[in-house]
Design an enzyme around this catalytic site. Structure first.
Site, PDB file in Angstrom:
ATOM      1  N   ASP A  87     -41.827  -6.819 -41.628  1.00 47.04           N
ATOM      2  CA  ASP A  87     -40.824  -7.415 -42.513  1.00 47.04           C
ATOM      3  C   ASP A  87     -39.656  -7.987 -41.721  1.00 47.04           C
ATOM      4  O   ASP A  87     -39.462  -7.656 -40.544  1.00 47.04           O
ATOM      5  CB  ASP A  87     -40.313  -6.375 -43.521  1.00 47.04           C
ATOM      6  CG  ASP A  87     -39.728  -5.136 -42.856  1.00 47.04           C
ATOM      7  OD1 ASP A  87     -40.308  -4.662 -41.859  1.00 47.04           O
ATOM      8  OD2 ASP A  87     -38.681  -4.638 -43.304  1.00 47.04           O
ATOM      9  N   GLU A 149     -39.397  -1.765 -42.712  1.00 42.31           N
ATOM     10  CA  GLU A 149     -38.513  -1.128 -41.732  1.00 42.31           C
ATOM     11  C   GLU A 149     -37.067  -1.517 -41.980  1.00 42.31           C
ATOM     12  O   GLU A 149     -36.150  -0.725 -41.791  1.00 42.31           O
ATOM     13  CB  GLU A 149     -38.937  -1.523 -40.310  1.00 42.31           C
ATOM     14  CG  GLU A 149     -38.236  -0.730 -39.208  1.00 42.31           C
ATOM     15  CD  GLU A 149     -36.908  -1.322 -38.751  1.00 42.31           C
ATOM     16  OE1 GLU A 149     -36.169  -0.598 -38.056  1.00 42.31           O
ATOM     17  OE2 GLU A 149     -36.587  -2.471 -39.087  1.00 42.31           O
TER      18      GLU A 149
HETATM   19 ZN    ZN Z   1     -36.538  -4.612 -36.127  1.00 42.31          ZN
END
Ligand code: ZN
Length: 389
Positions: A87, A149
């Site tokens: 992401d 994340e």
């Molecule tokens: Zn990162």
């Protein structure tokens, strides 16, 4: 009828990165920004399978459209994980000089959203793994691609909860300018609210003042901070002590009304060795008596699940190997990663990747071309050391 597939080897690094960058995969706590990462996962799978990797796409429980990818070459209990997140953060195209989704080469740099944080790492890891096709590995190489994340860390958390994948070593390719990182602080964001009773300000006996309770609570929090800062110190960090920041406060509506409700948000950055649950307990221990004495209802809860602090021992084998290969001593950084969850899976974990954190989360994010070849070389050396020897 079987049809012979043409040999579908992955394209060159630049093409791989261009295609990864072209697939939006923003993750965000704001639903209007949040996107699925499925397209990135599928593309990685498409490149890894022809190299002989067995791929597993694991849905993140409770999160529609979010997936982790575990791609394994070889087998056995040990081995090396190369890990990255699929992401990116949200972006503002008006602040970019070029389209964030079009890989653009300029000034010996590749510009694009996710070039350094951290789709670039996947392209380089696949390039490093390319020569392994058909080779016999002594220990497996696992390429791990996670979801979310940048927002919830739910991808890594789900893997830790599932206890999968297992390996002996893990390198997370976050942008560290190819310097090994073996420590970071944790991140906690907490919400404290007091609820009392409003009444006319002329007679304090008519109500229970949440704002006054909060005033006292803030003093307690600052006292706790002083206490922690006296007890915990780690000179490896630029800010050597744990921090607690009072970030925002909302309460009351009128000078002549007893304040019924007051809410405070604060952030805590614990050092390695400080357990998040113990910190929350210590806070509650200070706040509960004052809430009781003032007859205020107390709510104390995390704004998100938090990221635990992370530390791998200075003399760990992976640390020593990466120090020798890069020529840099392992350091500490101020940003948080998925490392605590990979560590929870039993892996010796280190953060080491191309690009600079200064460019991450910024308009005109880029990866310097000068980092490309050294990263591929370094990853090949790590694979040699931990999978082939
Ligand atoms: Zn990162």
């Amino acid at each position: 009828m079987t049809q012979a597939n043409p040999v579908a080897t992955p394209p060159d690094i630049q093409t791989m990165l261009a295609r990864l960058i072209a697939l939006p995969s923003v993750s965000s706590a704001s639903p209007e920004w949040d996107q699925s990462n499925a397209a990135v996962i599928n593309l990685l799978e498409e490149w890894l399978q022809p190299l002989g990797f067995r791929t597993e796409v694991l849905p993140v429980p409770g999160r529609d459209g979010k997936f982790n990818l575990v791609a394994t070459l070889g087998s056995g209990p040990g081995g090396l994980v190369l890990s990255g997140h699929t992401d990116t953060v949200p972006y503002d195209p008006s602040r970019w000089q070029s389209d964030p989704f079009t890989l653009t080469e300029r000034d010996d740099r590749w510009y694009g959203l996710g070039t350094c944080d951290m789709k670039g790492f996947f392209a380089l890891a696949i390039e490093a793994a390319r020569e392994l096709a058909g080779k016999k590995l002594k220990q497996p190489l696992i390429l791990l691609a996670t979801a979310d994340e940048e927002s919830s860390m739910d991808g890594a958390r789900a893997l830790a909860e599932a206890g999968y994948p297992k390996a002996r070593y893990a390198v997370i390719g976050e942008p560290t300018n190819l310097r090994p990182i073996r420590m970071h602080k944790g991140i906690m964001m907490e919400r404290l609210a007091f609820e009392g009773q409003s009444g006319h300000s002329s007679n304090p006996a008519l109500g229970r003042n949440a704002l006054e309770g909060m005033h006292q609570a803030m003093s307690e929090l600052l006292a706790l901070r002083a206490d922690w800062q006296a007890r915990y110190r780690n000179p490896a960090f630029e800010v050597a002590v744990p921090t607690l920041n009072l970030g925002c406060i909302h309460g009351g509506d009128n000078p002549n009304r007893i304040c019924r409700r007051c809410e405070l948000h604060f952030d805590l950055r614990p050092l390695p060795g400080m357990a998040m649950t113990e910190l929350r307990e210590a806070i509650l221990e200070r706040l509960q008596p004052l809430a009781r004495a003032r007859q205020l209802d107390l709510t104390f809860e995390p704004l998100f699940d938090g990221v635990p602090p992370f530390e791998t021992a200075a003399d760990a084998e992976l640390v020593k190997a990466c120090e020798a290969l890069t020529g840099h001593r392992a350091e500490a950084v101020a940003f948080a990663t998925e490392a605590p969850w990979l560590q929870k899976l039993g892996m010796e974990t280190l953060v080491l990747g191309p690009g600079s954190i200064d460019q991450a989360h910024q308009p005109d994010e880029f990866l310097a071309l000068s980092q490309v070849a050294p990263t591929v070389t370094l990853l090949r050396q790590l694979i040699q050391r931990f999978c082939l020897e």
